[in-house]
Design a protein around this motif. Structure first.
Motif, PDB file in Angstrom:
ATOM      1  N   TYR A 405       0.677  -1.186  -0.111  1.00  0.00           N
ATOM      2  CA  TYR A 405       0.125   0.216   0.168  1.00  0.00           C
ATOM      3  C   TYR A 405       0.862   1.344   0.066  1.00  0.00           C
ATOM      4  O   TYR A 405       0.439   2.433  -0.136  1.00  0.00           O
ATOM      5  N   ALA A 406       2.101   1.062   0.094  1.00  0.00           N
ATOM      6  CA  ALA A 406       3.030   2.236   0.466  1.00  0.00           C
ATOM      7  C   ALA A 406       3.206   3.056  -1.142  1.00  0.00           C
ATOM      8  O   ALA A 406       3.314   2.407  -2.158  1.00  0.00           O
ATOM      9  N   ARG A 407       3.150   4.432  -0.873  1.00  0.00           N
ATOM     10  CA  ARG A 407       3.139   5.180  -2.223  1.00  0.00           C
ATOM     11  C   ARG A 407       4.471   5.803  -2.329  1.00  0.00           C
ATOM     12  O   ARG A 407       4.824   6.394  -3.266  1.00  0.00           O
ATOM     13  N   HIS A 408       5.489   5.856  -1.262  1.00  0.00           N
ATOM     14  CA  HIS A 408       6.535   6.668  -1.404  1.00  0.00           C
ATOM     15  C   HIS A 408       7.817   5.756  -1.477  1.00  0.00           C
ATOM     16  O   HIS A 408       7.637   4.549  -0.970  1.00  0.00           O
ATOM     17  N   GLU A 409       9.279   6.132  -1.713  1.00  0.00           N
ATOM     18  CA  GLU A 409      10.353   5.534  -1.791  1.00  0.00           C
ATOM     19  C   GLU A 409      10.935   5.220  -0.656  1.00  0.00           C
ATOM     20  O   GLU A 409      11.981   4.583  -0.230  1.00  0.00           O
ATOM     21  N   ILE A 410      10.541   6.354   0.454  1.00  0.00           N
ATOM     22  CA  ILE A 410      11.242   6.023   1.785  1.00  0.00           C
ATOM     23  C   ILE A 410      10.288   5.330   2.830  1.00  0.00           C
ATOM     24  O   ILE A 410       9.288   6.105   2.960  1.00  0.00           O
ATOM     25  N   ILE A 411      10.534   4.339   3.319  1.00  0.00           N
ATOM     26  CA  ILE A 411       9.729   3.635   4.433  1.00  0.00           C
ATOM     27  C   ILE A 411      10.436   3.780   5.740  1.00  0.00           C
ATOM     28  O   ILE A 411      11.312   3.418   5.995  1.00  0.00           O
ATOM     29  N   VAL A 412       9.585   4.298   6.623  1.00  0.00           N
ATOM     30  CA  VAL A 412       9.713   4.048   8.143  1.00  0.00           C
ATOM     31  C   VAL A 412       8.834   3.095   8.921  1.00  0.00           C
ATOM     32  O   VAL A 412       7.658   2.993   8.565  1.00  0.00           O
ATOM     33  N   VAL A 413       9.395   2.464   9.668  1.00  0.00           N
ATOM     34  CA  VAL A 413       8.728   1.348  10.335  1.00  0.00           C
ATOM     35  C   VAL A 413       8.750   1.676  11.658  1.00  0.00           C
ATOM     36  O   VAL A 413       9.612   2.059  12.440  1.00  0.00           O
ATOM     37  N   VAL A 414       7.498   1.712  12.325  1.00  0.00           N
ATOM     38  CA  VAL A 414       7.475   2.024  13.657  1.00  0.00           C
ATOM     39  C   VAL A 414       6.421   1.044  14.305  1.00  0.00           C
ATOM     40  O   VAL A 414       5.495   0.412  13.815  1.00  0.00           O
ATOM     41  N   ASP A 415       6.939   0.691  15.750  1.00  0.00           N
ATOM     42  CA  ASP A 415       6.103  -0.246  16.582  1.00  0.00           C
ATOM     43  C   ASP A 415       4.943   0.512  17.077  1.00  0.00           C
ATOM     44  O   ASP A 415       4.870   2.130  17.320  1.00  0.00           O
ATOM     45  N   ALA A 416       3.901  -0.045  17.324  1.00  0.00           N
ATOM     46  CA  ALA A 416       2.452   0.604  17.943  1.00  0.00           C
ATOM     47  C   ALA A 416       2.401   1.065  19.315  1.00  0.00           C
ATOM     48  O   ALA A 416       1.772   1.604  19.887  1.00  0.00           O
ATOM     49  N   ASP A 417       3.591   0.792  20.062  1.00  0.00           N
ATOM     50  CA  ASP A 417       3.864   1.302  21.262  1.00  0.00           C
ATOM     51  C   ASP A 417       4.995   2.484  21.458  1.00  0.00           C
ATOM     52  O   ASP A 417       5.520   2.568  22.620  1.00  0.00           O
ATOM     53  N   THR A 418       5.249   2.973  20.436  1.00  0.00           N
ATOM     54  CA  THR A 418       6.538   4.236  20.193  1.00  0.00           C
ATOM     55  C   THR A 418       6.002   5.477  20.147  1.00  0.00           C
ATOM     56  O   THR A 418       5.080   5.556  19.003  1.00  0.00           O
ATOM     57  N   VAL A 419       6.431   6.348  20.658  1.00  0.00           N
ATOM     58  CA  VAL A 419       6.185   7.799  20.615  1.00  0.00           C
ATOM     59  C   VAL A 419       7.420   8.386  20.096  1.00  0.00           C
ATOM     60  O   VAL A 419       8.491   8.715  20.672  1.00  0.00           O
ATOM     61  N   PHE A 420       6.973   9.343  18.883  1.00  0.00           N
ATOM     62  CA  PHE A 420       8.344   9.940  18.255  1.00  0.00           C
ATOM     63  C   PHE A 420       8.441  11.367  18.963  1.00  0.00           C
ATOM     64  O   PHE A 420       7.301  11.950  18.990  1.00  0.00           O
ATOM     65  N   GLU A 421       9.463  11.845  18.877  1.00  0.00           N
ATOM     66  CA  GLU A 421       9.694  13.355  19.177  1.00  0.00           C
ATOM     67  C   GLU A 421       9.561  13.953  17.823  1.00  0.00           C
ATOM     68  O   GLU A 421       9.522  13.464  16.644  1.00  0.00           O
ATOM     69  N   PRO A 422       8.978  15.267  17.870  1.00  0.00           N
ATOM     70  CA  PRO A 422       8.704  16.022  16.427  1.00  0.00           C
ATOM     71  C   PRO A 422       9.694  16.082  15.417  1.00  0.00           C
ATOM     72  O   PRO A 422       9.249  15.979  14.260  1.00  0.00           O
ATOM     73  N   ASP A 423      11.024  16.106  15.757  1.00  0.00           N
ATOM     74  CA  ASP A 423      11.948  16.038  14.736  1.00  0.00           C
ATOM     75  C   ASP A 423      12.481  14.554  14.372  1.00  0.00           C
ATOM     76  O   ASP A 423      13.522  14.547  13.666  1.00  0.00           O
ATOM     77  N   ALA A 424      12.122  13.734  15.019  1.00  0.00           N
ATOM     78  CA  ALA A 424      12.613  12.302  14.685  1.00  0.00           C
ATOM     79  C   ALA A 424      12.641  11.823  13.435  1.00  0.00           C
ATOM     80  O   ALA A 424      13.632  11.498  13.017  1.00  0.00           O
ATOM     81  N   LEU A 425      11.496  11.895  12.702  1.00  0.00           N
ATOM     82  CA  LEU A 425      11.309  11.591  11.361  1.00  0.00           C
ATOM     83  C   LEU A 425      12.267  12.180  10.507  1.00  0.00           C
ATOM     84  O   LEU A 425      12.942  11.464   9.631  1.00  0.00           O
ATOM     85  N   HIS A 426      12.201  13.349  10.594  1.00  0.00           N
ATOM     86  CA  HIS A 426      13.026  14.363   9.748  1.00  0.00           C
ATOM     87  C   HIS A 426      14.754  13.819   9.965  1.00  0.00           C
ATOM     88  O   HIS A 426      15.389  13.769   9.030  1.00  0.00           O
ATOM     89  N   GLN A 427      15.071  13.679  11.211  1.00  0.00           N
ATOM     90  CA  GLN A 427      16.442  13.124  11.672  1.00  0.00           C
ATOM     91  C   GLN A 427      16.862  11.945  11.040  1.00  0.00           C
ATOM     92  O   GLN A 427      17.866  11.475  10.387  1.00  0.00           O
ATOM     93  N   LEU A 428      15.627  10.821  11.203  1.00  0.00           N
ATOM     94  CA  LEU A 428      15.830   9.617  10.800  1.00  0.00           C
ATOM     95  C   LEU A 428      16.148   9.467   9.345  1.00  0.00           C
ATOM     96  O   LEU A 428      16.993   8.659   8.973  1.00  0.00           O
ATOM     97  N   ILE A 429      15.568  10.310   8.415  1.00  0.00           N
ATOM     98  CA  ILE A 429      15.604   9.882   7.024  1.00  0.00           C
ATOM     99  C   ILE A 429      16.920  10.643   6.328  1.00  0.00           C
ATOM    100  O   ILE A 429      17.244  10.520   5.359  1.00  0.00           O
ATOM    101  N   GLN A 430      17.567  11.543   7.306  1.00  0.00           N
ATOM    102  CA  GLN A 430      18.469  12.179   6.346  1.00  0.00           C
ATOM    103  C   GLN A 430      19.950  11.528   6.202  1.00  0.00           C
ATOM    104  O   GLN A 430      20.339  11.674   4.924  1.00  0.00           O
ATOM    105  N   PRO A 431      20.236  10.250   6.862  1.00  0.00           N
ATOM    106  CA  PRO A 431      21.559   9.605   6.237  1.00  0.00           C
ATOM    107  C   PRO A 431      20.623   8.909   4.823  1.00  0.00           C
ATOM    108  O   PRO A 431      22.045   8.371   4.007  1.00  0.00           O
TER     109      PRO A 431
END
Length: 698
Positions: A405-431
């Motif tokens: 079902y994914a539409r994009h080329e960058i995939i982030v996997v998250v457990d359903a018991d995890t809370v992200f900080e606001p800039d976590a996604l941005h920092q995670l994909i930079q590498p």
């Protein structure tokens, strides 16, 4: 996330716990027995000072006596021009054969008073002594002073010697020389009481003739099985005043007190010899193992801390002078597999919606939940959130559904018991700006760390996971991008055939597969997510059991990386070797080593053992403090580290043992679901984690 997939064939075995419960007592018993033989347990090393002389009836200089009462004894001495050569200790592998050759050359016989423990260690020498026609006597099992020994030890010193001689040469003896005594008058004070008890058991006590009595008068000479004893015996054997060299009982013209052992005694003796050999070998092996394990443990901590520092410097130079090839602003698909996660799914999705990276597709894959998981996710009312429902088929299959079902080329996997900080996604994909990087691990922190168990897991995440990830990145061998927070290139996932359900640790399996496909995995410590960890030991056991077993499966699946080239080979030879050595082999031996260390603390050189343990703790505390500093965590939690070593670490060792045994037995495991309470966003030490009520629900 939990489900029933291809691993739900049968329950894990339980019989090996009985095996473990048997092995540890055997180990403890072996160590205690070895300590008993070295006088560390129930020791009788030194002789007590005499408080009273021997009875007058025994104080006549005669070397052979039998105690007949509290103050009476029968004594005897050698006939005129007769010398009874007696040798104490041994058998010694160097000097006993030389003494036997010396006696044979002079056509003489002697009496050998042997240690039971040495007889069990060198049974071939005992048989050689007996077969050469020499007499065998008891010098007690370990040479302990029977006058100062406890009643239990005194009995065992004699009975075990009888058993050892029966196993070594098939004989028993009623001849006894008490250690730490020479002439009969040295059987004073407590030694006389010990001599009386031995006589009550049928022993004939043999002392030595005073040195003032010389040939041609009859004498009993006492020599050690050493170079000095050899020289003194050789000198006496050439004395023309002695007409006959013989054994004690032959010189007294008495029936031999060395008799054949019964079949039962020989069986018991053979068992004792094997047990002592096993205990001695084990104790020596554990001495080496303890030293090696300690050295490896210290080395690991030092290397991990050093490489973590290298990682920090590289990232500092990277960010200040040579940033990533470009700033990644590409749209991201976030996969949130969920099974009965109503307690935490709302906080997880709201934290993602509050991300500074706005171009998102959030796919919540409801894997057959029986609670309100799907309803809560849909109720958030944000068009970026899509809920996909499917029958329960396990986390890997849920992620596979998400990829479709994914539409994009960058995939982030998250457990359903995890809370992200606001800039976590941005920092995670930079590498991912670097095309050689196929996966990025985020920085997972423990949210519910209020209790002691939570603090222990918090320390483990910081010291055991995040610090290791820095090392793995430097060495280019990161084995796991965690399912709680990880970013992937879609083309990399497609190249390895998607997410496999071959193992119970799909994140480890996936990361290893990426390395073998030539894609690197790195660590981004600035991408912080807060996860809920088990709040009970039962939940923790189930979680770590699945993790460990899944890691074993993944290591076996990707074992061929050891002989491959390029990134796959670097990962195999560095990452798999590290996992095998430090996360499997050492934990397997750790309980036994801990028992040995405890033994050393209680019965050995206590100050030295305590000093070594405190030194190791100091190194671990310093490393933990450095890890906490790198993760911008407070140091106040360090007080829980010593307790973690005593209790928490033992549980993890047992998890490894059960996982290895389960793998060897070929048993498949079921997924164990952890009960969620929605506490991944708890406040800790005044540092709040983004709370669902403060997050956007657009």
């Amino acid at each position: 996330m939990s489900g029933q997939g291809r691993h739900a064939l049968r329950h894990p075995p339980r019989r090996h716990w009985l095996l473990l419960l048997l092995i540890l007592p055997i180990v403890a018993a072996s160590l205690l027995f070895e300590g008993w033989t070295t006088h560390e347990v129930d020791g009788s090393r030194t002789r007590q000072a005499c408080t009273r002389p021997i009875p007058r009836s025994a104080d006549n200089g005669d070397p052979v006596l039998r105690v007949t009462g509290a103050g009476t004894a029968e004594t005897a001495q050698m006939p005129f021009r007769t010398a009874a050569l007696t040798f104490d200790g041994g058998p010694d592998p160097v000097w006993t054969p030389r003494l036997l050759d010396l006696l044979r050359a002079h056509h003489a016989h002697a009496t050998f008073f042997l240690y039971g423990t040495q007889a069990a260690r060198h049974p071939d020498l005992v048989r050689r002594i007996h077969e050469a026609g020499h007499e065998i006597g008891s010098y007690t099992y370990t040479g302990g002073d029977l006058g100062s020994a406890s009643a239990l030890r005194a009995r065992w010193e004699l009975s075990l010697t009888r058993t050892a001689l029966a196993g070594a040469a098939g004989v028993t003896t009623r001849l006894l020389r008490l250690p730490h005594t020479t002439t009969a008058d040295t059987l004073c004070g407590a030694e006389w009481t010990a001599a009386q008890h031995a006589s009550d058991q049928g022993y004939l006590l043999v002392a030595a003739t005073p040195s003032t009595r010389r040939p041609p008068l009859g004498v009993v000479r006492q020599y050690s099985q050493t170079a000095l004893g050899y020289q003194e015996a050789e000198k006496l054997l050439t004395d023309p005043e002695v007409g006959r060299f013989t054994t004690v009982t032959d010189g007294l013209e008495r029936p031999s007190l060395v008799t054949p052992a019964s079949l039962l005694e020989r069986i018991q003796g053979s068992a004792l010899i094997r047990i002592q050999s096993l205990g001695h070998t084990f104790a020596r092996a554990m001495t080496w193992a303890l030293g090696i394990a300690g050295a490896l443990g210290i080395l690991r901590l030092v290397v991990v801390a050093f490489l973590a520092r290298v990682h920090v410097r590289r990232r500092h130079r990277h960010r200040s002078g040579a940033p990533w090839l470009r700033k990644v602003t590409d749209p991201v698909t976030v996969l949130v597999p969920a099974y009965n996660e109503e307690a935490g799914i709302g906080a997880t999705v709201r934290s993602l919606l509050a991300s500074t990276h706005r171009d998102l597709q959030i796919l919540v894959i409801d894997d057959g939940s029986t609670d309100r998981t799907a309803e809560i996710a849909r109720g958030l009312g944000d068009p970026r959130v899509t809920v996909v429902q499917q029958p329960n088929s396990g986390k890997p299959n849920a992620l596979g559904t998400g990829l479709r079902y994914a539409r994009h080329e960058i995939i982030v996997v998250v457990d359903a018991d995890t809370v992200f900080e606001p800039d976590a996604l941005h920092q995670l994909i930079q590498p991912l700006a670097d095309p050689t990087i196929g996966a990025v691990s985020g920085n997972t922190k423990v949210g519910n760390r209020g209790g002691l168990l939570g603090r222990w897991q918090h320390l483990e995440y910081v010291l055991g996971f995040n610090l290791d990830r820095r090392m793995f990145e430097v060495l280019e061998c990161m084995p796991t991008v965690p399912g709680a927070i990880g970013a992937f290139r879609r083309d990399a996932l497609t190249a390895i055939g998607g997410i496999s359900d071959d193992t119970l640790a799909e994140d480890t399996d996936l990361t290893m597969a990426l390395w073998r496909a030539g894609r690197r995995a790195v660590y981004e410590e600035r991408a912080v997510a807060w996860t809920e960890v088990p709040s009970s030991f039962r939940q923790l056991w189930r979680q770590r059991y699945r993790w460990c077993y899944g890691t074993l499966q993944s290591m076996w699946k990707h074992r061929h990386a050891l002989i491959e080239v390029g990134p796959a080979g670097r990962f195999g030879r560095r990452g798999l070797t590290y996992l095998a050595l430090f996360q499997i082999v050492l934990p397997l031996f750790a309980p036994v080593v801990d028992v040995f260390a405890l033994y050393g603390l209680c019965f050995g050189d206590t100050p030295q053992a305590l000093g070594v343990w405190l030194g190791f703790l100091a190194v671990q505390m310093a490393t933990a403090a450095y890890a906490l500093r790198l993760d911008h965590e407070r140091l106040g939690v360090l007080w829980a580290l010593p307790l973690q070593l005593f209790f928490y670490r033992q549980l993890l060792y047992l998890v490894v043992i059960q996982s290895v045994v389960t793998a060897l037995l070929g048993t498949r495991l079921t997924w164990h679901r952890m009960h969620r309470s929605g506490t991944a966003d708890q406040h800790l030490l005044g540092e709040p984690v983004p709370h669902p009520s403060t997050l956007s629900s657009k």
